[in-house]
Structures are given as structure tokens and as C-alpha cells.
Scaffold this active site. Structure first.
Site, PDB file in Angstrom:
ATOM      1  N   SER A 116      -4.889  10.336   5.027  1.00 15.74           N
ATOM      2  CA  SER A 116      -4.669   8.897   5.186  1.00 15.74           C
ATOM      3  C   SER A 116      -5.562   8.311   6.267  1.00 15.74           C
ATOM      4  CB  SER A 116      -3.210   8.695   5.587  1.00 15.74           C
ATOM      5  OG  SER A 116      -3.019   7.378   6.030  1.00 15.74           O
ATOM      6  N   TYR A 140       3.469   9.396  11.253  1.00 17.24           N
ATOM      7  CA  TYR A 140       2.926   9.570   9.901  1.00 17.24           C
ATOM      8  C   TYR A 140       1.464  10.024   9.981  1.00 17.24           C
ATOM      9  CZ  TYR A 140       0.775   8.447   5.478  1.00 17.24           C
ATOM     10  OH  TYR A 140       0.040   8.528   4.328  1.00 17.24           O
ATOM     11  N   LYS A 144      -0.372  13.814   9.085  1.00 22.17           N
ATOM     12  CA  LYS A 144      -1.514  14.002   8.173  1.00 22.17           C
ATOM     13  C   LYS A 144      -2.673  14.699   8.897  1.00 22.17           C
ATOM     14  CE  LYS A 144       0.151  12.361   4.417  1.00 22.17           C
ATOM     15  NZ  LYS A 144       0.140  13.070   3.138  1.00 22.17           N
TER      16      LYS A 144
HETATM   17  N1  UFG Z   1       2.948  -6.265   6.393  1.00 23.27           N
HETATM   18  C1  UFG Z   1       3.529  -7.493   6.630  1.00 23.27           C
HETATM   19  N2  UFG Z   1       4.690  -7.790   5.971  1.00 23.27           N
HETATM   20  C2  UFG Z   1       5.295  -6.924   5.122  1.00 23.27           C
HETATM   21  C3  UFG Z   1       4.671  -5.680   4.868  1.00 23.27           C
HETATM   22  C4  UFG Z   1       3.503  -5.379   5.537  1.00 23.27           C
HETATM   23  O1  UFG Z   1       3.027  -8.288   7.417  1.00 23.27           O
HETATM   24  O2  UFG Z   1       6.359  -7.251   4.580  1.00 23.27           O
HETATM   25  C5  UFG Z   1       1.690  -5.955   7.079  1.00 23.27           C
HETATM   26  C6  UFG Z   1       1.806  -4.709   7.941  1.00 23.27           C
HETATM   27  O3  UFG Z   1       2.339  -5.015   9.198  1.00 23.27           O
HETATM   28  C7  UFG Z   1       0.361  -4.223   7.967  1.00 23.27           C
HETATM   29  C8  UFG Z   1      -0.179  -4.628   6.603  1.00 23.27           C
HETATM   30  O4  UFG Z   1       0.711  -5.624   6.108  1.00 23.27           O
HETATM   31  O5  UFG Z   1      -0.340  -4.902   8.936  1.00 23.27           O
HETATM   32  C9  UFG Z   1      -0.197  -3.487   5.603  1.00 23.27           C
HETATM   33  O6  UFG Z   1       1.072  -2.847   5.633  1.00 23.27           O
HETATM   34  P1  UFG Z   1       1.558  -1.852   4.511  1.00 23.27           P
HETATM   35  O7  UFG Z   1       2.977  -1.497   4.831  1.00 23.27           O
HETATM   36  O8  UFG Z   1       1.273  -2.408   3.171  1.00 23.27           O
HETATM   37  O9  UFG Z   1       0.602  -0.601   4.683  1.00 23.27           O
HETATM   38  P2  UFG Z   1       0.209   0.209   6.010  1.00 23.27           P
HETATM   39  O10 UFG Z   1      -1.177  -0.239   6.405  1.00 23.27           O
HETATM   40  O11 UFG Z   1       1.261   0.174   7.037  1.00 23.27           O
HETATM   41  O12 UFG Z   1       0.173   1.697   5.488  1.00 23.27           O
HETATM   42  C10 UFG Z   1      -0.426   2.046   4.257  1.00 23.27           C
HETATM   43  C11 UFG Z   1       0.239   3.300   3.764  1.00 23.27           C
HETATM   44  C12 UFG Z   1      -0.062   4.434   4.665  1.00 23.27           C
HETATM   45  C13 UFG Z   1      -1.548   4.531   4.923  1.00 23.27           C
HETATM   46  C14 UFG Z   1      -2.124   3.231   5.382  1.00 23.27           C
HETATM   47  C15 UFG Z   1      -3.624   3.372   5.490  1.00 23.27           C
HETATM   48  O13 UFG Z   1       1.656   3.143   3.673  1.00 23.27           O
HETATM   49  O14 UFG Z   1       0.408   5.601   4.032  1.00 23.27           O
HETATM   50  O15 UFG Z   1      -1.799   2.237   4.451  1.00 23.27           O
HETATM   51  O16 UFG Z   1      -4.230   2.203   5.941  1.00 23.27           O
HETATM   52  F1  UFG Z   1      -1.770   5.430   5.885  1.00 23.27           F
END
Ligand code: UFG
Length: 329
Positions: A116, A140, A144
Site C-alpha cells: 500500500s 495499517y 504492510k
Molecule cells: N475522506 C473524507 N470523508 C470520508 C471518507 C474519506 O474526507 O467520508 C477523506 C480521507 O480523510 C482521506 C481521503 O478522503 O483524506 C481518502 O480516504 P479513503 O478512506 O478513501 O482512503 P485512504 O487514503 O484513507 O486509504 C486508502 C486505502 C488504504 C490505502 C490508501 C493508499 O483504504 O488501504 O488508500 O493511499 F493504503
């Protein structure tokens, strides 16, 4: 080829299993169905099992004798990992060690690993290539990175060859909507936005508007799950042909902020769903964007769906289908 796919009933795994099946591979999916679904396994055979159960895993591998293992089964939510670190180290590290041990005892030498972008933490470069040092900032990402260390050490013994694919933000669904993301508690931005558009949630929270980015919200590199699935097939071919281990970033090299994703989701759905600014979510790096030169040059990978609106359109089609399915008796 005979391929054992852990977590093949889950979101990314099911797309890869589909692609492997279309290429004529012989597949066993090993999945405990904790977040995956029986209906998502469109090709091959499903063996319901837990990676914690070493003897079951050993027996399945011993009977099937796979040429390679592709390992998706993992816990994947950054924020949850901050609250429940032990769950992440158990599922993602200890269970992967069980898997590697079962492979070793069965002399299965080829491994494709789902790593990741979370391994990078808060990098100080804009485009991340594989040489950027790993400084994960959440359990997380740390889980990884730990497995990557194990893989590197195992490779030195000559007993294992692997490709670690570092996924950036995987999104979208099979354009024919045969499979897609179907977690019970969807937390990913695009899924959450679309479920809000459907009325499942009253509003979408934007977690953090004071990041050091042009509009103050986090930037991510969203990659279509079908392009990512294709990267797995190419990585597997490369591994089997060259027997060389490697690590490759999987993303498009272009970042979108949370606000940009929200605007695209509103445009695609035609629904002006409610959005609220909220405090930062624990464990979120401000910006993660891939330099995927290595994947492209080594495997010949060429993305076909590098288009945020297309990604969201396929996810929307899938969400509508899921909703319809739930309404059926
Ligand atoms: N976000 C919001 N509101 C929400 C959901 C997410 O503002 O309701 C924001 C988060 O704070 C973040 C961005 O959108 O800034 C992306 O969040 P996601 O939850 O969609 O994804 P993440 O970047 O946290 O994580 C995902 C995967 C991980 C991986 C990562 C790699 O879940 O497994 O991408 O960039 F490691």
C-alpha cells in the site's frame, strides 16, 4: 497456471479473480468471508477458511499445489488501524506469516503481495517512486511495511520470489457491474460519497480542511480497480518469466483532493448531496500520488481507465445495482 488467491471474495480480489479466470487460470479462492462475499467469486473454487488456521491452509495448498499465491486478505482501513492496532498486526502480519509458512512447507515459491501507499507515511516528495523511504504513520501502513521487510529477507534465501504492488487509492467497479465494493461499513471516500448521494447517509464529512494542499483537503491518486487487476496479471507474468522479485507502485500519477472528488461525484450522480467540513481523521497523510514508471516500464502496464469521472461512474452503476439487490426479497 494454478493460483491460490487469499481474499479473492473481497473487493480487489474479486476483480483480479475475474481477470485471472478470463485468462484461463485455475483458481482457488481462500477467504473467510469476513468482508468478502460468496457471490463475488465468479471464477474458480471458493474455499472458506481463515489464514489463522494454519493446518487448513496447509492442507488446501498441499492438495492444490499452486504455481503462485496472490495475497489480498487483509484489514484495510487506516483510521480503524489507529484504534485497533492489534487487529492489523494480527490480520496483516501474523496471518501473512502463516501464509508464507504454508507456502514454504509446500515449496510454493511465487507470491504477489498487496502492499500500500500507506507505507510511505508523510513523504516530502510530490510524486512517490519506490525508492522513497518508508515511514508509515499508522498501524495499517506499518503492517504492510513489516511484511515487505519479511519478503525482502525471505528472497535472500532463494526460497521465495515476490512482487509487492503498492496500491494507491483503489476505486470504481467492474464496468459491467458484476462485482464491486460491498463492505458493510463503507469508509472509503468515493463509496461514502455515492452512498450519501443514494440517501444512506445524511451527509458526507470532509475530514480536514487545513492540510497543506491547494484547497486544504487531502490529495489521493485514485486508480480504477480494473486497471489495478490488470497490473496483477502483468506482475504475475513478469514474476513467472523472470523469477525476479520487485516492488511497484500502482497509481496514475495524478492526485485529486477530497473536494474535487466530491464535485465529480455530484456531477456524475446529478445529486447535490450534503457535505460538511469536519476535523481531520486520525492517520491521514496530506498527499499520496504515485510515480508508476516502474510498473509501466517493467511490465508494460498501460492504464485504460485513468479518468476520475469514469471511475465514479462505474462505482455509481455498482452502487445502484447493490441497492436494487438489497430491495429484492
Ligand atoms: N475522506 C473524507 N470523508 C470520508 C471518507 C474519506 O474526507 O467520508 C477523506 C480521507 O480523510 C482521506 C481521503 O478522503 O483524506 C481518502 O480516504 P479513503 O478512506 O478513501 O482512503 P485512504 O487514503 O484513507 O486509504 C486508502 C486505502 C488504504 C490505502 C490508501 C493508499 O483504504 O488501504 O488508500 O493511499 F493504503
Amino acid at each position: 497456471m494454478k493460483i491460490l488467491v487469499t481474499g479473492g471474495a473481497g473487493y480487489i480480489g474479486s476483480h483480479v479473480v475475474n481477470a485471472l479466470g478470463e485468462c484461463g487460470h485455475d483458481i482457488i479462492v481462500f477467504d473467510n468471508l469476513s468482508t468478502g462475499h460468496k457471490w463475488a467469486v465468479l471464477c474458480g473454487k471458493l474455499e472458506v477458511g481463515d489464514l489463522e488456521d494454519s493446518s487448513h491452509l496447509y492442507d488446501v495448498m498441499n492438495a492444490f499445489r499452486p504455481d503462485a499465491v496472490i495475497h489480498f486478505a487483509a484489514s484495510i482501513q487506516v483510521e480503524e488501524s489507529v484504534r485497533k492496532p492489534l487487529k492489523y498486526y494480527r490480520n496483516n502480519v501474523a496471518n501473512t506469516l502463516n501464509l508464507l509458512d504454508a507456502m514454504d512447507r509446500n515449496a510454493v515459491r511465487n507470491f504477489i503481495y498487496s502492499s500500500s501507499a500507506a507505507v510511505y507515511g508523510i513523504p516530502d516528495t510530490l510524486l512517490l517512486d519506490e525508492a522513497v523511504p518508508l515511514h508509515p504513520i499508522n498501524p495499517y501502513g506499518a503492517s504492510k511495511a513489516m511484511v515487505e521487510t519479511v519478503l525482502g529477507d525471505m528472497t535472500k534465501t532463494g526460497d521465495l520470489r515476490y512482487i509487492a504492488l503498492r496500491y494507491f487509492n483503489v476505486a470504481g467497479a467492474d464496468p459491467q457491474a458484476r462485482v464491486g465494493q460491498a463492505y458493510l461499513d463503507a469508509t472509503h471516500l468515493i463509496t461514502r460519497a455515492l452512498k450519501t448521494a443514494q440517501g444512506d447517509f445524511a451527509k458526507l464529512c470532509i475530514f480536514g480542511t487545513d492540510y497543506p494542499t491547494p484547497d486544504g483537503t487531502c490529495i489521493r491518486d485514485y486508480i480504477h480497480v480494473v486497471d489495478l487487476a490488470n497490473a496483477h496479471l502483468l506482475a504475475l507474468d513478469y514474476l513467472m518469466e523472470t523469477k525476479k522479485s520487485d516492488i511497484m507502485n500502482c497509481g496514475y500519477g495524478r492526485g485529486f483532493s477530497v473536494r474535487e472528488v466530491v464535485a465529480a461525484a455530484r456531477k456524475v450522480t446529478g445529486i447535490n448531496f450534503t457535505v460538511e467540513e469536519a476535523p481531520r481523521r486520525a492517520g491521514d497523510p496530506p498527499r499520496l500520488v504515485a510515480d508508476s514508471t516502474r510498473l509501466r516500464s517493467i511490465t508494460g502496464w498501460q492504464p485504460r481507465h485513468d479518468d476520475l469521472e469514469f471511475i465514479i461512474r462505474t462505482a455509481w452503476k455498482w452502487e445502484l445495482k447493490l441497492k436494487q439487490r438489497k430491495r429484492q426479497p
